[in-house]
Scaffold this active site. Sequence first.
Site, PDB file in Angstrom:
ATOM      1  N   ASP A 114     -25.358  56.117 -13.524  1.00  0.00           N
ATOM      2  CA  ASP A 114     -25.601  56.144 -15.212  1.00  0.00           C
ATOM      3  C   ASP A 114     -25.005  57.453 -15.807  1.00  0.00           C
ATOM      4  OD1 ASP A 114     -27.947  55.154 -17.031  1.00  0.00           O
ATOM      5  OD2 ASP A 114     -27.845  57.334 -17.364  1.00  0.00           O
ATOM      6  N   ASN A 122     -23.725  60.003 -28.058  1.00  0.00           N
ATOM      7  CA  ASN A 122     -23.766  59.121 -29.163  1.00  0.00           C
ATOM      8  C   ASN A 122     -24.214  59.772 -30.298  1.00  0.00           C
ATOM      9  OD1 ASN A 122     -22.665  56.656 -28.246  1.00  0.00           O
ATOM     10  ND2 ASN A 122     -24.421  55.996 -27.240  1.00  0.00           N
ATOM     11  N   HIS A 127     -21.078  56.644 -32.190  1.00  0.00           N
ATOM     12  CA  HIS A 127     -20.839  55.420 -31.138  1.00  0.00           C
ATOM     13  C   HIS A 127     -19.281  55.294 -30.729  1.00  0.00           C
ATOM     14  CE1 HIS A 127     -24.915  55.037 -32.080  1.00  0.00           C
ATOM     15  NE2 HIS A 127     -25.233  54.354 -30.937  1.00  0.00           N
ATOM     16  N   ASP A 131     -18.197  54.785 -27.308  1.00  0.00           N
ATOM     17  CA  ASP A 131     -17.373  53.649 -26.465  1.00  0.00           C
ATOM     18  C   ASP A 131     -16.166  54.153 -25.939  1.00  0.00           C
ATOM     19  OD1 ASP A 131     -19.306  51.992 -27.457  1.00  0.00           O
ATOM     20  OD2 ASP A 131     -17.966  51.131 -29.218  1.00  0.00           O
ATOM     21  N   GLU A 157     -25.183  52.476 -20.737  1.00  0.00           N
ATOM     22  CA  GLU A 157     -24.233  53.601 -19.921  1.00  0.00           C
ATOM     23  C   GLU A 157     -24.340  53.192 -18.480  1.00  0.00           C
ATOM     24  OE1 GLU A 157     -28.091  55.562 -21.214  1.00  0.00           O
ATOM     25  OE2 GLU A 157     -27.018  53.928 -21.931  1.00  0.00           O
TER      26      GLU A 157
END
Length: 241
Positions: A114, A122, A127, A131, A157
């Site tokens: 993770d 974010n 975002h 990405d 994630e």
Amino acid sequence: MERLVDYLAPRGPLDWVLKTALFIAAINGLNLTVEFAMNGALSMSLLAHVQTTSMVAFPFTLFALSIIRHQHRLQGQLKHLATTDMLTGLPNRRELLRRLGEERRSFGAFILLDIDHFKRINDRHGHAVGDTCLVRCAAHLSGSVGPGDVVARYGGEEFAVLARTRDPAALEALTTRLCEPFTCTVAVEGLTVPMTLSAGVVRADADLGYAELLRDADAALYHAKDTGRNRAVFAPGRPAA
């Protein structure tokens, strides 16, 4: 039907020739069988019969093989869409779980990872940057594993690795590489985002069922996050050396 299309679809020039000949031979054989069954004899010589049938069958055979080849390509595209994460290009969770279920005994460990504090990325940068960081993380993981290992996007994630090695030292070296800090450079935004990963590791040596394997990896991952992040924890909560 999918297997039949996969078998019949031509894959190269030689395959086109062989399968065209096979189709025409099958049509000739069927035509001869029908004529013998109905009339008890051929209406023309065998050679003339074969030549006439082949001339008629040839364009229809090419047309049929073209349709089959197109269908095969569509099947490949649909399979790719169904098994691949479109953002990172990695196998998706569905494909990961399929391989975990079908090939679990050929892997030495299941590693669940993770990105630490991904929500902050974010929230601070948007975002689109998030990405880009996910794509960078996928590249980092893919470059850190060994031959035969599988890297997949588990969701959000979270990523996962199916590791082939069963050697404890090699497995710990792998988890160390996976959890090494790295950066994501976003050229358009002019940003360099530092990134770290936490990992939960389950060795497949134990006779764990499918559900237990996922459960223990998830528990080890949360333990890694609760005890400082940017580290790997081996289930059931034993830190890597």
